[in-house]
Design an enzyme around this catalytic site. Structure first.
Site, mmCIF file in Angstrom:
data_model
loop_
_atom_site.group_PDB
_atom_site.id
_atom_site.type_symbol
_atom_site.label_atom_id
_atom_site.label_comp_id
_atom_site.label_asym_id
_atom_site.label_seq_id
_atom_site.Cartn_x
_atom_site.Cartn_y
_atom_site.Cartn_z
ATOM 1 N N MET A 182 88.366 -48.859 97.438
ATOM 2 C CA MET A 182 88.261 -47.306 96.295
ATOM 3 C C MET A 182 88.568 -47.659 95.301
ATOM 4 S SD MET A 182 88.028 -44.786 98.410
ATOM 5 C CE MET A 182 87.835 -44.685 99.858
ATOM 6 N N HIS A 183 87.386 -47.832 94.200
ATOM 7 C CA HIS A 183 87.260 -47.546 92.533
ATOM 8 C C HIS A 183 86.200 -47.309 92.813
ATOM 9 C CE1 HIS A 183 83.449 -49.514 93.728
ATOM 10 N NE2 HIS A 183 83.434 -49.810 93.076
ATOM 11 N N ARG A 184 85.300 -46.435 92.281
ATOM 12 C CA ARG A 184 84.940 -45.198 91.034
ATOM 13 C C ARG A 184 85.944 -44.190 91.137
ATOM 14 N NH1 ARG A 184 79.869 -47.236 91.609
ATOM 15 N NH2 ARG A 184 79.722 -48.177 93.959
#
Ligand code: UD1
Length: 367
Positions: A207-209
């Site tokens: 998860m990095h957005r």
């Protein structure tokens, strides 16, 4: 000799340029002089260097060392530094890949110097202009001379935008070329042993957005979701630098329960092994939607839209929006035995980079 400079900047770029470099050497060694420029957008050993080593690509010929910063700072710094390289080198062509800030910065710099630009992974659209990547895609495509497309939707999007047919080349997905190359090495990876995981019995999370990790309430909800799922299976969560910074800043790092294995970013060989052997992936990454589709692994994407619709229409990916309840429902179904059947999209066959190299050599020789 045709002089070509390919640009890499961020982690997902490396596996797209590697097979192109190899294709130029394998098939066009006396014709193309291919150099690589690394902007330094990603700079950590685990976000960058390890990929060069594992993908077996040479050290970059040019390293711009721009590092992090706001969008404008990062894009501006890359442009200033890349212009110096171009003025010295005077290449016939610049190749950019994907949708990161390095992609738009370098394509714009090259075009302002009247240098031709090829965009690999052109035409993808999420139709969500709040995503920085969507702006990078639209702008890069609008000025590129050669548009290499990975999936049907990309061709349709470019046509709908009025792009001339003779600029559009449907060649398949060169990230899958790298994946196919690395699989025999990944099969020997010790990562499952190291993390004490059983194949097909754990959930992989990335998860990095900004839309998922930059907002404290959303990040907290994400952690709740992961804690709930971890009651059923072990979770592995390699943490991106942006996500780690936010988990620490929002004081959420220690809210994750013990069945969740947090790691630093993981190199390519081990990461592909983690994807291939997982029962389920929960992600907001673009590339992982494609890698899981190729490998037939169940994937749940926590985003409102995907610019890679073939992974949903043809592949094993499910899009659940930014809705954590829907994500939980979909994850529970998969862990209870439901498997979405998927196929591999056309031309994801390991030969995309060779197609790209052949087309470019043909086109540039004529002009
Ligand atoms: C970038 C891309 C995104 C891509 C992602 C893959 C843009 C607009 N975004 O997002 O499309 O999916 O890469 O990872 O180009 N950082 C480190 N070490 C590193 C790299 C980054 O500490 O090696 C830090 C940066 O300093 C910054 C943060 O992580 O504080 C975010 O990095 P940045 O390159 O700005 O964007 P990403 O979120 O990685």
């Amino acid at each position: 000799m045709i002089k070509v400079i390919s640009v890499v900047g961020a982690r997902p770029n490396f596996m797209k340029v590697a097979p192109v470099h190899k294709a130029f050497i394998k098939k066009h060694a006396g014709v193309v002089n291919h150099k690589i420029c690394h902007t330094g957008q990603h700079y950590d050993e685990k976000m960058s260097d390890i990929f060069f080593k594992q993908l077996n690509i040479p050290e970059p010929d040019f390293y711009l060392g721009v590092g992090g910063g706001s969008h404008a700072e990062q894009t501006g710094k890359i442009m200033i530094e890349f212009e110096k390289v171009l003025l010295n080198e005077k290449p016939d062509l610049v190749i950019v890949v994907g949708d990161v800030n390095s992609t738009i910065a370098c394509s714009l710099t090259a075009k302002k110097l009247n240098i031709k630009v090829a965009h690999i992974e052109a035409g993808l659209r999420s139709f969500d202009r709040t995503m920085p990547e969507e702006l990078n895609r639209i702008l890069t495509d609008s000025i590129s001379d050669f548009l290499f497309v990975t999936e049907d939707s990309g061709v349709n999007n470019l046509r709908n935008e009025g792009v001339n047919e003779d600029k559009i080349f449907f060649v398949g997905n060169c990230m899958i070329d790298s994946l196919i190359d690395i699989l025999p090495h990944s099969d020997k990876s010790g990562i499952l042993n190291d993390l004490k995981l059983t194949p097909n019995n754990y959930v992989l999370v990335t998860m990095h957005r900004p839309s998922n990790v930059d907002n404290p309430e959303r990040l907290e909800k994400l952690i709740q979701l992961l804690n709930e799922i971890s009651a059923k299976r072990k979770l592995v969560f390699p943490v991106h630098p942006r996500t780690r910074k936010n988990l620490e800043q929002f004081g959420l790092m220690y809210n994750l329960n013990q069945n969740i294995i947090l790691t630093d970013p993981i190199g390519y060989v081990d990461f592909i092994s983690l994807i291939k052997n997982s029962e389920l992936i929960i992600t907001d990454s673009g590339g992982i939607q494609e890698e899981s589709t190729y490998l037939g692994v169940q994937c749940i994407t926590l985003r409102k839209s995907t610019e890679r619709p073939s992974t949903v229409d043809i592949g094993s990916n499910q899009l659940v929006g930014e809705d954590f309840d829907k994500a939980k429902e979909a994850a529970t179904k998969v862990l209870n035995g439901y498997k979405k059947k998927g196929n591999v999209p056309p031309l994801w066959d390991g030969k995309s980079a060779e197609r790209i190299a052949d087309i470019l050599v043909d086109e540039l020789r004529i002009k």
